[in-house]
Design an enzyme around this catalytic site. Structure first.
Site, mmCIF file in Angstrom:
data_model
loop_
_atom_site.group_PDB
_atom_site.id
_atom_site.type_symbol
_atom_site.label_atom_id
_atom_site.label_comp_id
_atom_site.label_asym_id
_atom_site.label_seq_id
_atom_site.Cartn_x
_atom_site.Cartn_y
_atom_site.Cartn_z
ATOM 1 N N SER A 1 -15.737 -15.113 -30.624
ATOM 2 C CA SER A 1 -17.133 -15.009 -31.038
ATOM 3 C C SER A 1 -18.083 -15.611 -30.017
ATOM 4 C CB SER A 1 -17.333 -15.724 -32.374
ATOM 5 O OG SER A 1 -17.007 -17.103 -32.218
ATOM 6 N N GLY A 2 -17.545 -16.360 -29.058
ATOM 7 C CA GLY A 2 -18.393 -17.094 -28.120
ATOM 8 C C GLY A 2 -18.937 -18.376 -28.698
ATOM 9 N N THR A 3 -18.347 -18.846 -29.807
ATOM 10 C CA THR A 3 -18.834 -20.062 -30.456
ATOM 11 C C THR A 3 -18.830 -21.253 -29.497
ATOM 12 O OG1 THR A 3 -18.084 -19.316 -32.633
ATOM 13 C CG2 THR A 3 -18.397 -21.685 -32.349
ATOM 14 N N SER B 1 -23.539 -18.633 -33.883
ATOM 15 C CA SER B 1 -22.873 -18.077 -32.701
ATOM 16 C C SER B 1 -22.649 -16.576 -32.863
ATOM 17 C CB SER B 1 -21.510 -18.752 -32.489
ATOM 18 O OG SER B 1 -21.652 -20.131 -32.280
ATOM 19 N N ASN B 2 -22.408 -16.142 -34.101
ATOM 20 C CA ASN B 2 -22.067 -14.746 -34.357
ATOM 21 C C ASN B 2 -23.215 -13.780 -34.125
ATOM 22 O OD1 ASN B 2 -19.679 -15.892 -35.102
ATOM 23 N ND2 ASN B 2 -19.826 -15.390 -37.279
ATOM 24 N N GLU C 1 -13.690 3.290 1.435
ATOM 25 C CA GLU C 1 -12.509 2.651 0.862
ATOM 26 C C GLU C 1 -12.897 1.540 -0.112
ATOM 27 O OE1 GLU C 1 -10.191 1.425 4.205
ATOM 28 O OE2 GLU C 1 -9.569 3.480 4.711
ATOM 29 N N LYS D 1 -9.245 2.603 17.132
ATOM 30 C CA LYS D 1 -9.171 3.240 15.810
ATOM 31 C C LYS D 1 -10.320 2.743 14.929
ATOM 32 C CE LYS D 1 -5.788 4.487 12.274
ATOM 33 N NZ LYS D 1 -6.541 4.192 11.047
ATOM 34 N N SER E 1 -7.880 -1.194 13.410
ATOM 35 C CA SER E 1 -6.457 -1.498 13.520
ATOM 36 C C SER E 1 -6.268 -2.691 14.438
ATOM 37 C CB SER E 1 -5.688 -0.297 14.079
ATOM 38 O OG SER E 1 -4.337 -0.637 14.336
ATOM 39 N N HIS F 1 -31.268 -32.436 -32.202
ATOM 40 C CA HIS F 1 -29.896 -32.274 -32.681
ATOM 41 C C HIS F 1 -29.390 -30.882 -32.281
ATOM 42 C CE1 HIS F 1 -26.453 -31.870 -35.383
ATOM 43 N NE2 HIS F 1 -26.495 -33.204 -35.518
ATOM 44 N N PRO F 2 -28.167 -30.788 -31.747
ATOM 45 C CA PRO F 2 -27.668 -29.487 -31.289
ATOM 46 C C PRO F 2 -27.649 -28.414 -32.370
ATOM 47 C CG PRO F 2 -26.268 -31.260 -30.486
ATOM 48 C CD PRO F 2 -27.232 -31.878 -31.443
ATOM 49 N N HIS G 1 -9.170 23.580 -4.076
ATOM 50 C CA HIS G 1 -7.737 23.251 -4.039
ATOM 51 C C HIS G 1 -7.337 22.671 -2.678
ATOM 52 C CE1 HIS G 1 -6.971 25.525 -7.829
ATOM 53 N NE2 HIS G 1 -7.932 26.304 -7.348
#
Length: 442
Positions: free
Chosen positions: A86-88, A118-119, A309, A302, A296, A107-108, A166
């Protein structure tokens, strides 16, 4: 970290999460951390407006959230990205850091997390981080690549070459037509991404624990969304349904699907470029890619197609990320999806990789491509499939005879056709390669 921030700002619950999840050594993406700060700041100001927080305390919390949003305290968010689904843990980390920065009386849970869970907060931060990176980073990068390809399409508009299907010779095309096709792929990729943004911008804020909005003011979510939209300019809206928004991450899965399609497009473009640039003596050598570095450690002189790539490797990673996101999106059990950190990690990684690869492809490869005009026109003359244009004049069977004899003897089509009695006026009209490449537009 800012000089004014003493030591560790997080608290006991963050330390527990650090100890519980020593998995990858990779923290939560910084953009999610910063959006958590932005949401917390807006929430504090809205709660003050609603009379739920004392204004002076709310402004201290909001100012702390602003600093987190500005990236000052990224190093105070060390919890592994592979954490509780949930990422709580990371939401708690944000609450603790912001409360410590806000100072006395903050206060947190009671203040920083007021009206939130958190949800609903954590997935909202993920959605908005993705919305921001898609809008400000990936879409402009793809636009730059499309412009580069369009410029080459114009430069190469009159260069005729053999088409290929092709991987075999086909009727002539213009080199510019191929580059215009690549540009259209990129433009449509932008459209696919932009089509997802409205749903990515629907956030579950206000649902709290399960989508019912328990313990939050009925006006809280709308006011926070409005404030965030004003601050950022993004379209941030309420969900189609609070339970859908809380329990699923379908919009992020959809966005990842658009990125996967872009990766498929970039793979096609990059592979074509390196095939057309193959050689220089024993390959197709229709175009020359910019020489960026030695190719190379043993073969002198080269040169390799290093940027194509890189682009194909990035595309493979994005497709892999999408597979994990798809699995993560399936883990919505009842009222909550529990793979949100994984989805956040992979989606934001895909956005970053595709944006970087698109810029590199434009700036270090496409911008500097040169056409080998002589080789392109030589292939146009050599392709036996050009005899297709004779079908309306002499029929398929005689055209087949001409092709077979030309292939067997190595003689030019025109010479064999003339021996078969085809008049020069017909050959001049039918075997005009540039006209053949542009018979009509669909």
């Amino acid at each position: 970290m800012s000089e004014t921030a003493p030591g560790e700002l997080f608290g006991a619950e963050t330390r527990k999460a650090i100890a519980n999840f020593p998995v990858s050594g990779e923290p939560l993406p910084a953009s999610v951390v910063r959006w958590l700060g932005r949401i917390k700041a807006a929430a504090a100001r809205v709660n003050a407006d609603l009379g739920l927080l004392e204004p002076e305390l709310a402004e201290r919390i909001a100012a702390a959230g602003d600093r987190v949003a500005a990236g000052e305290f990224d190093d105070q968010f060390p919890i592994d990205v592979f954490q509780t689904g949930s990422g709580t843990s990371s939401n708690t980390n944000a609450n603790e850091v912001i409360a410590a920065l806000a100072g006395e009386g903050a206060h947190p849970n009671d203040h920083v997390n007021l009206g939130q869970s958190s949800n609903d907060v954590f997935p909202s931060a993920v959605h908005l981080a993705a919305l921001g990176e898609l809008t400000s980073d990936l879409v402009p990068a793809l636009g730059r690549l499309a412009e580069s390809l369009e410029a080459k399409a114009e430069d190469f508009a009159d260069i005729v070459k053999s088409g290929r299907t092709h991987l075999m010779d086909a009727v002539p095309v213009m080199l510019g037509q191929e580059f215009a096709g690549y540009a259209a792929q990129v433009r449509q990729g932008i459209e696919r991404i932009e089509a997802t943004l409205g749903r990515v911008g629907q956030i579950p804020l206000g649902g709290t624990a399960v989508g019912t909005g328990l313990n939050t003011h009925p006006d809280f979510a709308a006011r926070v969304r409005e404030r965030l939209a004003e601050e950022t300019g993004f379209t941030i809206s309420s969900p189609a349904d609070p339970f859908e928004s809380q329990a699923t991450r379908d919009a992020l899965v959809e966005a990842s699907g658009a990125l996967k399609t872009v990766a498929v497009s970039l793979t096609k473009i990059a592979n074509d470029l390196r095939l057309m640039g193959s050689g220089p003596r024993t390959g197709l050598a229709e175009i020359r890619l910019p020489e960026l570095q030695k190719g190379s450690s043993i073969m002198p002189g080269k040169v390799n197609p290093v940027i194509p790539e890189v682009v194909t490797q990035v595309s493979a990673q994005v497709i892999g990320n999408d597979a994990a996101i798809t699995v993560g999106g399936m883990q919505g059990h009842f009222e909550l999806n529990v793979f949100v950190p994984l989805i956040a990690r992979n989606l934001l990684d895909s956005i970053r990789l595709l944006a970087s690869a698109s810029r590199l492809l434009a700036e270090k490869c496409v911008d500097g491509i040169e056409a080998n005009v002589e080789q392109c026109e030589r292939y146009a003359e050599l392709t036996l499939s050009a005899a297709t244009a004779l079908n309306p004049f002499i029929g398929y069977d005689l055209a087949t005879e001409i092709v077979e004899e030309a292939a067997r003897t190595g003689r030019p089509l025109r010479e064999v056709a003339r021996d078969k009695g085809v008049e020069d006026t017909v050959l001049d009209e039918a075997l005009d390669f540039r006209s053949m490449a542009r018979p009509h537009s669909p």
